[in-house]
Scaffold this motif. Sequence first.
Motif, PDB file in Angstrom:
ATOM      1  N   VAL B  85       0.851  -1.190   0.000  1.00 50.18           N
ATOM      2  CA  VAL B  85       0.000   0.000   0.000  1.00 50.18           C
ATOM      3  C   VAL B  85       0.887   1.240   0.000  1.00 50.18           C
ATOM      4  O   VAL B  85       1.707   1.427   0.902  1.00 50.18           O
ATOM      5  CB  VAL B  85      -0.918   0.007   1.250  1.00 50.18           C
ATOM      6  N   ASP B  86       0.707   2.082  -1.007  1.00 50.35           N
ATOM      7  CA  ASP B  86       1.436   3.347  -1.044  1.00 50.35           C
ATOM      8  C   ASP B  86       0.837   4.273   0.020  1.00 50.35           C
ATOM      9  O   ASP B  86      -0.364   4.191   0.311  1.00 50.35           O
ATOM     10  CB  ASP B  86       1.269   3.963  -2.443  1.00 50.35           C
ATOM     11  N   PHE B  93      -7.796   3.197   1.946  1.00 50.43           N
ATOM     12  CA  PHE B  93      -8.087   1.769   2.082  1.00 50.43           C
ATOM     13  C   PHE B  93      -8.638   1.410   3.475  1.00 50.43           C
ATOM     14  O   PHE B  93      -9.650   0.718   3.567  1.00 50.43           O
ATOM     15  CB  PHE B  93      -6.842   0.930   1.747  1.00 50.43           C
ATOM     16  N   PRO B  94      -7.998   1.889   4.570  1.00 48.34           N
ATOM     17  CA  PRO B  94      -8.587   1.573   5.880  1.00 48.34           C
ATOM     18  C   PRO B  94      -9.944   2.249   6.079  1.00 48.34           C
ATOM     19  O   PRO B  94     -10.860   1.650   6.644  1.00 48.34           O
ATOM     20  CB  PRO B  94      -7.565   2.120   6.884  1.00 48.34           C
ATOM     21  N   ALA B 308       0.104  -4.961   3.629  1.00 49.67           N
ATOM     22  CA  ALA B 308      -1.223  -5.052   4.249  1.00 49.67           C
ATOM     23  C   ALA B 308      -1.935  -6.308   3.771  1.00 49.67           C
ATOM     24  O   ALA B 308      -1.607  -6.858   2.713  1.00 49.67           O
ATOM     25  CB  ALA B 308      -2.042  -3.825   3.887  1.00 49.67           C
ATOM     26  N   ILE B 309      -2.894  -6.739   4.578  1.00 53.33           N
ATOM     27  CA  ILE B 309      -3.701  -7.912   4.191  1.00 53.33           C
ATOM     28  C   ILE B 309      -5.106  -7.412   3.854  1.00 53.33           C
ATOM     29  O   ILE B 309      -5.743  -6.772   4.683  1.00 53.33           O
ATOM     30  CB  ILE B 309      -3.768  -8.950   5.341  1.00 53.33           C
ATOM     31  N   PRO B 310      -5.590  -7.657   2.633  1.00 53.27           N
ATOM     32  CA  PRO B 310      -6.937  -7.205   2.291  1.00 53.27           C
ATOM     33  C   PRO B 310      -8.003  -7.949   3.093  1.00 53.27           C
ATOM     34  O   PRO B 310      -7.795  -9.109   3.470  1.00 53.27           O
ATOM     35  CB  PRO B 310      -7.064  -7.522   0.804  1.00 53.27           C
ATOM     36  N   ALA B 377      -9.206   9.652   3.601  1.00 51.91           N
ATOM     37  CA  ALA B 377      -9.851   8.830   2.570  1.00 51.91           C
ATOM     38  C   ALA B 377      -9.647   9.378   1.152  1.00 51.91           C
ATOM     39  O   ALA B 377      -9.659   8.622   0.187  1.00 51.91           O
ATOM     40  CB  ALA B 377     -11.340   8.720   2.872  1.00 51.91           C
ATOM     41  N   TYR B 378      -9.491  10.698   1.028  1.00 50.47           N
ATOM     42  CA  TYR B 378      -9.405  11.281  -0.322  1.00 50.47           C
ATOM     43  C   TYR B 378      -8.037  11.904  -0.605  1.00 50.47           C
ATOM     44  O   TYR B 378      -7.948  12.925  -1.289  1.00 50.47           O
ATOM     45  CB  TYR B 378     -10.534  12.305  -0.507  1.00 50.47           C
TER      46      TYR B 378
END
Lengths: 279, 422
Positions: B85-86, B93-94, B308-310, B377-378
């Motif tokens: 994850v960048d 993502f979170p 990270a784990i999706p 988030a954005y």
Amino acid sequence: MKRKRAGLAFASPGLLVLVAVVAFPLGYALFLSFTRYSFIQPNYDFVGLNRYLEAIKEFYFRNSVLTSVFYVLTTVILSLCLGFILALLLYQKVPLKGFHYFAMSLPMLIAPVGVGLIWKMILHPELGILSYLFGRCDFLGDPRYALFTLAFVDVWQQTSFVALVFLAGLRSLPKEPFEAALVDGASFWQILRYVTIPLLTPIIAVLLIYQTVVEIKTYDLVYVLTKGGPGVSTDLISYYIYRRAFLGLDLSGASAMAYILLFFSLILVFLYYRKLLKS
Amino acid sequence: MKMKKMLGAVLGILVMWGVCQAQQIVLRVLMEDIPETWIIEELLPLFEKETGIRVEFEKMTYIGMHDKLVAQLLAPVNAYDLMQVDFIWAGEFPAAGWLEPLEPYVQRSGFDLSPYLPSMLDLVGYYQGKLYMIPMYSYTMALIYRTDLLNRPDLQEKYKALYGRPLMVPETLEEYVNICKFMTEYAGIPGAAMQGMRGDPNFLEFANYLFAVGGDFVDENWNVILNSPEGRKALELYVENITKAAPVGALNFTLDDTYRIMCQGGAWSFISYWWMLPNLQDCPNVAGKLAIAPVPGGSGVNGGWGWAIPWNSPHKEEAWKFISWVESKEIVRLRALRGHAPTRIDILEDPEILAKYPFYKDVLPIIAKAKKVPIFAYTAEMEDVVGREISLACTGAKTIEQAIADAAKGLEALLKKAGLLR
């Protein structure tokens, strides 16, 4: 009645596939455009036409529509004119015809992303061949030239397809009107103006419709070459909608914009159809 | 008869092979196609030997990764078992609920987080107090410059004669822009290879300028403070540098372009990712002539990737097993010796690694002091909105004041959309 039923039975598998791959996504996008659905807040609360009104009120969305109109006009007119000239040349008796066909078809066979990358290196102001030959020229970093450069790259790729279709059209034309015109002493330009072009009208109409739709959808070249910049000079509508969906994570807003785009595309296609094909 | 026996044997072997394949777990990971990935790929046989789990890397360029990951994160079952994850997506993502919280895994396995630089854990570890990622590698931004030009006697003399002070590594942003303009005029090459392409490139570059003059995007309560005297000064200096001291075409340059220009010796400096330095040492034109320093003013933009784990990973436990293996001290040392950009203090201070990469002693304080851009988030859309305004200011389509005001307005709207501002 029996024949009708049989026809429907045979067509139904194809129709079902069409519904699944075309009608369902279109319907779903239309439904989303009346909600506030986003990847972060996935809810389907109905908001009516709000997303459409918000899109129209957005200055940069309107700007991208105008930029796209200019871009589509430039690329469609140029690719049709150049394609027509190329087809006329190849229609004559020229040596190495096979090689010319091959060379002309090449751009059409390369994926737009590949075309973008090739031209990015050719046009690079520091490392590109054009700068090496003619001195440093800023084709993509100057807002005055960026859109024209993008259009040029697009026309380079699209012209080969247009030329091939024109060539196929020229080959299918009846010989008699041309022979009659020659007997009457018509010049090359008169034959072109009064015989060739009128006879090619259906081909021109189809190409106009097809190329307009292709150019409205231009996204890959912007993605690879400019990312909509410098400033907003190459911010085409398809790329704007893509960013709304994948950077803004706003699927409903992007769907509303896509439907506005679809609406205008349909009007254009309808007008072309009425003006050219019906006549 | 003989033929039948042979066919039977082949069939038997095929069935056995199929059973073996079915039993072996294969972890699929989408990775950026860069040296960091190749280094880990070289070490994968060690993991397979140790655990029996095979790992397959699907490599692609950065530009398509986000879209591909989002599509998979929206699916009921992810095609990738773990992902990188960048930091730009480390809020998105979170916030969308797409990442598995990692605290339970850390507690169960006794994984040690203490060697990680706090700035890296803050960037690509925690989101709103919860651990979602394990720092993978760092790409903090710093100033990389040509020492041969900076120490050239004729340039030193000229600079002193013009400005009454010695030509040396700049400590303020004004000084940096001044030296860039000086180099453009007297050294015969542009002073700064700048990544002015709209969006991620120009946003991150500008953020360095903003931090350098003491400005920021938001305060601790997410109030937008970009439209401030510092914000205007940063943009003014950015526009001045890109229009007067950058190569032709810089308004459409990305990281790759600036790297190529520096590699060919086509510019005096650039503000870029610190791992560029070891890569540039392979370029014959500039090898041995480069040095690294903090972004003038003190803090550069912190950047990095995390594991990270999706939420929809089919093999979560195995994915964690891989993360704890690839981030173990032993493997990180092996990675670092091959050129990996570390995120752990113990590796950056390791004598053997320092002997191979002496500049790591300069890199450690650069990463430790780095500041992060707003992560929410954005963040990706923020880069687009603010980047657009920076680009408009650079083209002259907007004044500095107008561009900063519009960028701040756009950022405020995004923070409201994310629910961080009322």
